[in-house]
Write a protein that holds these residues in place. Structure first.
Motif, short mmCIF file in Angstrom:
data_model
loop_
_atom_site.label_atom_id
_atom_site.label_comp_id
_atom_site.label_asym_id
_atom_site.label_seq_id
_atom_site.Cartn_x
_atom_site.Cartn_y
_atom_site.Cartn_z
N THR A 269 0.84 -1.21 0.00
CA THR A 269 0.00 0.00 0.00
C THR A 269 0.87 1.26 0.00
O THR A 269 0.55 2.25 -0.67
N ALA A 270 1.97 1.21 0.74
CA ALA A 270 2.89 2.37 0.78
C ALA A 270 3.44 2.68 -0.61
O ALA A 270 3.51 3.84 -1.03
N ILE A 271 3.81 1.63 -1.35
CA ILE A 271 4.35 1.81 -2.71
C ILE A 271 3.30 2.43 -3.62
O ILE A 271 3.57 3.41 -4.33
N LEU A 272 2.08 1.87 -3.59
CA LEU A 272 1.01 2.40 -4.45
C LEU A 272 0.64 3.82 -4.03
O LEU A 272 0.41 4.70 -4.88
N GLY A 273 0.58 4.07 -2.71
CA GLY A 273 0.25 5.41 -2.21
C GLY A 273 1.25 6.45 -2.69
O GLY A 273 0.88 7.54 -3.13
N LYS A 274 2.51 6.10 -2.61
CA LYS A 274 3.58 7.01 -3.06
C LYS A 274 3.43 7.29 -4.55
O LYS A 274 3.53 8.43 -5.02
N GLN A 275 3.16 6.22 -5.30
CA GLN A 275 3.00 6.35 -6.76
C GLN A 275 1.83 7.27 -7.10
O GLN A 275 1.87 7.99 -8.10
N LYS A 276 0.78 7.24 -6.29
CA LYS A 276 -0.43 8.03 -6.57
C LYS A 276 -0.38 9.43 -5.94
O LYS A 276 -1.38 10.14 -5.89
N GLY A 277 0.78 9.81 -5.41
CA GLY A 277 0.97 11.20 -4.97
C GLY A 277 0.63 11.48 -3.53
O GLY A 277 0.52 12.65 -3.13
N PHE A 278 0.48 10.46 -2.70
CA PHE A 278 0.24 10.67 -1.27
C PHE A 278 1.56 10.97 -0.54
O PHE A 278 2.63 10.51 -0.96
N ASN A 279 1.45 11.71 0.55
CA ASN A 279 2.54 11.83 1.51
C ASN A 279 2.38 10.62 2.44
O ASN A 279 1.45 10.55 3.23
N VAL A 280 3.29 9.63 2.33
CA VAL A 280 3.09 8.33 2.99
C VAL A 280 3.97 8.20 4.24
O VAL A 280 5.16 8.53 4.22
N PHE A 281 3.34 7.71 5.32
CA PHE A 281 4.08 7.38 6.54
C PHE A 281 3.62 6.00 7.01
O PHE A 281 2.42 5.75 7.14
N LEU A 282 4.59 5.09 7.25
CA LEU A 282 4.26 3.74 7.68
C LEU A 282 4.79 3.53 9.11
O LEU A 282 5.92 3.86 9.41
N SER A 283 3.92 2.94 9.95
CA SER A 283 4.27 2.74 11.36
C SER A 283 3.94 1.31 11.77
O SER A 283 2.84 0.81 11.50
N ASP A 284 4.90 0.65 12.43
CA ASP A 284 4.67 -0.71 12.92
C ASP A 284 5.08 -0.79 14.38
O ASP A 284 6.19 -0.38 14.74
N LYS A 285 4.20 -1.31 15.22
CA LYS A 285 4.49 -1.40 16.65
C LYS A 285 5.57 -2.45 16.94
O LYS A 285 6.24 -2.41 17.94
N GLY A 286 5.71 -3.41 16.02
CA GLY A 286 6.74 -4.44 16.16
C GLY A 286 7.92 -4.14 15.24
O GLY A 286 8.05 -3.03 14.72
N LYS A 287 8.75 -5.14 15.05
CA LYS A 287 9.90 -5.02 14.15
C LYS A 287 9.46 -5.25 12.72
O LYS A 287 8.63 -6.13 12.45
N ILE A 288 10.03 -4.51 11.79
CA ILE A 288 9.76 -4.71 10.36
C ILE A 288 10.87 -5.59 9.79
O ILE A 288 12.05 -5.38 10.08
N LYS A 289 10.48 -6.58 8.99
CA LYS A 289 11.49 -7.47 8.38
C LYS A 289 12.42 -6.67 7.48
O LYS A 289 12.00 -5.72 6.81
N LYS A 290 13.66 -7.13 7.40
CA LYS A 290 14.69 -6.43 6.62
C LYS A 290 14.27 -6.25 5.16
O LYS A 290 14.47 -5.19 4.56
N LYS A 291 13.67 -7.30 4.58
CA LYS A 291 13.30 -7.21 3.15
C LYS A 291 12.30 -6.07 2.93
O LYS A 291 12.33 -5.41 1.89
N TYR A 292 11.42 -5.83 3.91
CA TYR A 292 10.44 -4.74 3.77
C TYR A 292 11.10 -3.38 4.04
O TYR A 292 10.78 -2.39 3.37
N LYS A 293 12.02 -3.33 4.99
CA LYS A 293 12.75 -2.08 5.23
C LYS A 293 13.50 -1.64 3.97
O LYS A 293 13.52 -0.46 3.62
#
Length: 445
Positions: free
Chosen positions: A16-40
């Motif tokens: 969703t972050a990738i598509l949001g960025k592509q469609k011109g949104f100011n995107v912020f992603l937040s995860d309460k846990g750890k994010i996997k390296k491949k996603y970072k």
């Protein structure tokens, strides 16, 4: 520039972050846990702002739109606060569907979703259609829309994803069945869970189709009391249908056009079990409705390989069959597994109970199960239900231990079945991890 905040840094969140960025949104992603390296790495590549191990309210509450991972319950205080501010909290399928004109085939249900989704995708692909498979399975739907648009999307959709839709409208919706599941997320009220599943049809109109199991009393009763706008396409093992699919003398008959029926013997199905006859009916109906040729459907049904961790035959050791059904995370799925196996069963069961009623399995257990191996942190309910019914009943707390016990109990001609009827999060990362550990432990025997 509108601000899109994404809660959860897994497959759906990052897509969703990738598509949001592509469609011109100011995107912020937040995860309460750890994010996997491949996603970072992906977030860094697309220059998307993100945080992990916390939720910064100041950065989240100024959102114009929030996409929430399906794993985050609606009752979380932060989500409630966002909703109170009047900000829409939606799911990935709602967000992504705004940016595609493709034909959407949406599949939900308590059991059979994954197999039906994979089979539908297989039928469309083999039929020469441009098709992507996403949702609760495989790649992110939003990422797919952003990268390589298809003309058709086959989406496996959970009730949690449906809770986050507003305008999402599949051309074809499939409802495989409804049995009690995830009741811990629905205040232990089955009615709320049923309503959640039926959201798949809430925006459909008379030009759309709802394919459903006509033998499922829960679905039939709900449709009687809450009619939908879409054209109903039932399938049944017991009754002939004017428009739909049914079983007659071990032959599947599909009729959605006058004088143009499909007939296929169940002998040709690659997958065993009555539930897979139903999955085949549902997928074949969907394929016909998007104009896949019937010759192609017949050929493709024969060549289909099933979903991993779903009644997956692993190995035969000393004439004992080992079957991995780790994806059976509720009672109904386990019922199908026990029903489909004809040999005496050593049953590995247990995990995180989601409000299960194990008494529904009692007749099947009495008839078929010769030993029970509990695999979970808290096996009290299982022991109370089956302790006086099956001997031996053994508690274990690791997969390796469970397999060693199963190896001792099982005799020539038996089946060792992992079909937990529970979620996996007490001892495993997810059902895939549980199934993979099962397979690895068997190979060590």
């Amino acid at each position: 520039m509108k601000r899109l905040v994404i809660l959860g840094g897994g497959e759906s969140g990052v897509g969703t972050a990738i598509l949001g960025k592509q469609k011109g949104f100011n995107v912020f992603l937040s995860d309460k846990g750890k994010i996997k390296k491949k996603y970072k790495d992906v977030l860094k590549h697309f220059e998307i702002e993100w945080e992990e191990s916390q939720h910064s309210n100041s950065k989240i509450l100024d959102a114009d739109l929030v996409m929430k991972s399906p794993g985050i319950p609606d009752k979380v205080p932060l989500v409630k606060e966002i909703v109170q501010k009047g900000v829409s909290v939606i799911s990935e399928i709602e967000f992504a569907s705004k940016y595609t004109d493709a034909t959407i085939l949406g599949i939900t249900g308590s059991n059979g979703k994954t197999t039906t989704t994979m089979l539908t995708n297989h039928l469309l692909k083999e039929g020469g259609l441009s098709v992507g498979m996403a949702g609760n399975i495989g790649d992110s739907y939003a990422k797919m829309v952003s990268e390589k648009p298809f003309e058709n999307y086959v989406l496996e959709i959970s009730s949690f994803q449906l809770d986050g839709i507003i305008d999402f409208k599949p051309k074809i919706a499939i409802l495989t069945n409804i049995t009690p599941d995830h009741l811990d997320r629905y205040e232990y009220e089955f009615e709320k869970y049923i309503a959640s599943k039926f959201r798949i049809a809430m925006n459909q109109d008379e030009n759309d189709f709802l394919i459903y199991d006509a033998d499922d009393e829960v679905i039939a009763n709900w449709l009687n009391e809450h009619p939908v706008q879409s054209k109903l396409v039932p399938f049944s093992l017991n009754r002939e249908q004017e428009f739909g699919a049914w079983l007659k003398n071990e032959t599947i008959i599909i009729n959605i056009q006058p004088n143009n029926t499909i007939e296929m013997s169940t002998d040709f199905l690659a997958l065993d079990g009555q539930h897979n006859v139903k999955n085949t009916m549902a997928a074949s109906l969907a394929a016909l409705l998007v104009n896949v040729r019937k010759e192609s459907i017949l050929k493709s049904v024969e060549s289909f390989q099933g979903a991993p961790h779903r009644l997956e035959k692993v190995l035969k050791i000393n004439h004992v069959e080992y079957v991995n059904d780790s994806k059976a995370t509720n009672v109904n799925a386990t019922y199908y597994a026990l029903d489909g196996i004809k040999k005496p069963i050593v049953w590995i069961v247990g995990g995180v109970d989601k409000g299960n009623d194990y008494s529904e399995l009692m007749s099947m257990v009495r008839e078929k199960v010769k030993g029970i191996i509990c695999l979970g942190m808290d096996n009290t309910k299982l022991i109370e239900t089956f302790g006086n019914v099956v001997e031996p009943l053994v508690e274990t707390f690791s997969m390796e231990e469970a397999i060693k016990v199963a190896y001792k109990i099982a005799e020539r001609g038996d089946t060792v079945l992992l079909s937990p009827a529970c979620a996996s999060f007490d001892l495993f990362e997810n059902y895939e991890d549980r199934g993979n550990q099962f397979k690895a432990a068997i190979k060590k025997l």
